[in-house]
Design a protein around this motif. Structure first.
Motif, PDB file in Angstrom:
ATOM      1  N   GLU A  48      12.770 -55.639 -19.574  1.00 29.12           N
ATOM      2  CA  GLU A  48      12.436 -56.484 -18.435  1.00 29.12           C
ATOM      3  C   GLU A  48      13.617 -56.598 -17.477  1.00 29.12           C
ATOM      4  OE1 GLU A  48      10.475 -60.163 -19.237  1.00 29.12           O
ATOM      5  OE2 GLU A  48       9.378 -59.357 -20.942  1.00 29.12           O
ATOM      6  N   ARG A  49      14.811 -56.623 -18.024  1.00 25.67           N
ATOM      7  CA  ARG A  49      15.993 -56.671 -17.156  1.00 25.67           C
ATOM      8  C   ARG A  49      16.099 -55.398 -16.324  1.00 25.67           C
ATOM      9  NH1 ARG A  49      22.388 -57.244 -18.999  1.00 25.67           N
ATOM     10  NH2 ARG A  49      23.178 -57.734 -16.891  1.00 25.67           N
ATOM     11  N   GLU A  50      15.844 -54.262 -16.955  1.00 21.85           N
ATOM     12  CA  GLU A  50      15.919 -52.990 -16.234  1.00 21.85           C
ATOM     13  C   GLU A  50      14.805 -52.880 -15.187  1.00 21.85           C
ATOM     14  OE1 GLU A  50      17.930 -50.103 -19.646  1.00 21.85           O
ATOM     15  OE2 GLU A  50      15.779 -50.550 -19.719  1.00 21.85           O
ATOM     16  N   ILE A  51      13.640 -53.438 -15.484  1.00 17.38           N
ATOM     17  CA  ILE A  51      12.552 -53.425 -14.507  1.00 17.38           C
ATOM     18  C   ILE A  51      12.946 -54.224 -13.266  1.00 17.38           C
ATOM     19  CG2 ILE A  51      10.228 -54.306 -14.050  1.00 17.38           C
ATOM     20  CD1 ILE A  51       9.490 -53.487 -16.899  1.00 17.38           C
ATOM     21  N   LEU A  52      13.565 -55.396 -13.476  1.00 12.78           N
ATOM     22  CA  LEU A  52      14.021 -56.190 -12.337  1.00 12.78           C
ATOM     23  C   LEU A  52      15.109 -55.447 -11.555  1.00 12.78           C
ATOM     24  CD1 LEU A  52      14.167 -59.864 -13.666  1.00 12.78           C
ATOM     25  CD2 LEU A  52      12.711 -58.971 -11.835  1.00 12.78           C
ATOM     26  N   ALA A  53      16.019 -54.814 -12.281  1.00 17.35           N
ATOM     27  CA  ALA A  53      17.084 -54.069 -11.605  1.00 17.35           C
ATOM     28  C   ALA A  53      16.504 -52.922 -10.785  1.00 17.35           C
ATOM     29  CB  ALA A  53      18.081 -53.539 -12.638  1.00 17.35           C
ATOM     30  N   LEU A  54      15.510 -52.237 -11.350  1.00 16.36           N
ATOM     31  CA  LEU A  54      14.857 -51.144 -10.624  1.00 16.36           C
ATOM     32  C   LEU A  54      14.159 -51.667  -9.378  1.00 16.36           C
ATOM     33  CD1 LEU A  54      13.890 -48.220 -10.376  1.00 16.36           C
ATOM     34  CD2 LEU A  54      12.013 -48.777 -11.948  1.00 16.36           C
ATOM     35  N   ALA A  55      13.500 -52.807  -9.492  1.00 16.96           N
ATOM     36  CA  ALA A  55      12.807 -53.395  -8.344  1.00 16.96           C
ATOM     37  C   ALA A  55      13.799 -53.758  -7.244  1.00 16.96           C
ATOM     38  CB  ALA A  55      12.019 -54.625  -8.776  1.00 16.96           C
ATOM     39  N   ILE A  56      14.955 -54.296  -7.625  1.00 16.91           N
ATOM     40  CA  ILE A  56      15.970 -54.670  -6.635  1.00 16.91           C
ATOM     41  C   ILE A  56      16.462 -53.441  -5.876  1.00 16.91           C
ATOM     42  CG2 ILE A  56      18.331 -55.539  -6.371  1.00 16.91           C
ATOM     43  CD1 ILE A  56      17.654 -57.416  -8.797  1.00 16.91           C
ATOM     44  N   SER A  57      16.803 -52.380  -6.623  1.00 10.75           N
ATOM     45  CA  SER A  57      17.303 -51.171  -5.951  1.00 10.75           C
ATOM     46  C   SER A  57      16.212 -50.526  -5.104  1.00 10.75           C
ATOM     47  CB  SER A  57      17.836 -50.167  -6.986  1.00 10.75           C
ATOM     48  OG  SER A  57      16.791 -49.620  -7.761  1.00 10.75           O
ATOM     49  N   ALA A  58      14.941 -50.610  -5.558  1.00  3.89           N
ATOM     50  CA  ALA A  58      13.846 -50.025  -4.782  1.00  3.89           C
ATOM     51  C   ALA A  58      13.665 -50.755  -3.456  1.00  3.89           C
ATOM     52  CB  ALA A  58      12.554 -50.064  -5.596  1.00  3.89           C
ATOM     53  N   GLU A  59      13.761 -52.096  -3.490  1.00  7.07           N
ATOM     54  CA  GLU A  59      13.644 -52.862  -2.252  1.00  7.07           C
ATOM     55  C   GLU A  59      14.806 -52.557  -1.307  1.00  7.07           C
ATOM     56  OE1 GLU A  59      11.205 -54.501  -1.175  1.00  7.07           O
ATOM     57  OE2 GLU A  59       9.979 -54.947  -2.930  1.00  7.07           O
TER      58      GLU A  59
END
Length: 325
Positions: A16-27
């Protein structure tokens, strides 16, 4: 945990932490892409550029919200994970390809980006156990799904009827400068300049095979020469004529097509049949040039006819006289 080729991970293996990190970089990436679109459109389409500036600000708002959620659950240190680290995550076009996209293509690409982002957030929400994170990701999915409506609202706010008309005019002008004008120059050169060598060969040898060989060489050689000349002599930055690659391809392909039109009839083995077919093709080619000049370049039909038909007839006659003599 599965490690796929080139060290990439499967989305289903992310925490879940990596999913949030991926979402941040994608935005962050999407915000930069919209900023690039806005910069690309600023000079010719300022109203559409304003729309993408607003979309950039919205992506920045999403990023800030995601960072706050990451800090709430996992602290301030965000792992470095990007799209290219995940095997089944949708990719984005390299930014340098934006230079070759027109206004409508940019809008279509933005719609594709929003759809892909919505699907990502929907999948991410389904993988999350924390209620707050799940709610946030679901809200972001809905926001991305609603961006098409939002984009329409932004366009209404920034694109008045006058602005739309101005952008339509600028888009048509760019199409003419980048594709129509170079393509027309190529078609004229290929159709007219190859008449003399092809028909001189035809009437000198009365051999369709030899005429076809000369015609292919003349058409392809002229296409290569015209294409490289068009691409090399103007990079489009000062003239505003657009991508030199596009212009070179348009010129080269249309030059080759113009020459091949009256060379390919000599695939017919009977000389006079092939020659009559070639005459008909020449007539069609020349009238096509007249129509394009009148339709896109706004050249009066009489002047276009005089320039093209008479000029082409003179070149054709020269070739026949030289070969027949």
């Amino acid at each position: 945990m599965r490690f796929l080729p080139f060290g990439r991970r499967a989305f289903s293996d992310l925490s879940e932490r990596e999913i949030l990190a991926l979402a941040i970089s994608a935005e962050e990436d999407d915000g930069r892409i919209y900023a690039t679109y806005a910069e690309r459109l600023e000079a010719d389409y300022p109203a559409s550029a304003a729309v993408f500036r607003e979309m950039e600000r919205e992506e920045d708002g999403h990023r800030r919200t995601l960072i706050a959620e990451h800090e709430r659950r996992f602290g301030p240190t965000i792992p470095l994970i990007r799209r290219e680290h995940v095997a089944d995550y949708v990719s984005r076009r390299p930014v340098w390809l934006v230079e070759n996209l027109g206004l409508e293509q940019i809008r279509a690409e933005a719609e594709r980006m929003e759809d892909a982002a919505a699907r990502f957030y929907e999948a991410a929400a389904a993988r999350t156990s924390d209620a707050g994170t799940r709610r946030l990701l679901g809200d972001l999915a809905a926001a991305e799904r609603g961006h098409q409506t939002r984009a329409g609202e932004l366009e209404q706010a920034h694109l008045s009827e006058g602005a739309r008309a101005d952008e339509a005019t600028a888009s048509r002008r760019q199409l003419i400068l980048t594709l129509i004008q170079p393509g027309l120059a190529g078609l004229m050169d290929g159709s007219v300049s190859t008449l003399a060598p092809i028909f001189a060969t035809a009437f000198a040898t009365r051999d369709p095979a030899t005429t076809l060989t000369v015609g292919l060489a003349a058409a392809i050689g002229a296409g290569i020469s015209m294409g490289f000349t068009e691409a090399a002599h103007d990079d489009g930055k000062l003239s505003g004529r657009g991508s030199p690659i596009k212009r070179g391809l348009a010129t080269g392909l249309m030059t080759t097509l113009g020459g091949l039109g009256h060379a390919l009839p000599y695939l017919i083995s009977e000389f006079w049949t092939a020659t009559i077919v070639a005459f008909v093709v020449v007539f069609i080619e020349l009238w096509a040039i007249v129509w394009i000049q009148n339709r896109f370049m706004e050249t009066p039909i009489l002047r276009a006819t005089t320039q093209v038909i008479i000029g082409g007839a003179l070149v054709l006659a020269a070739g026949i006289l030289i070969g027949g003599g």
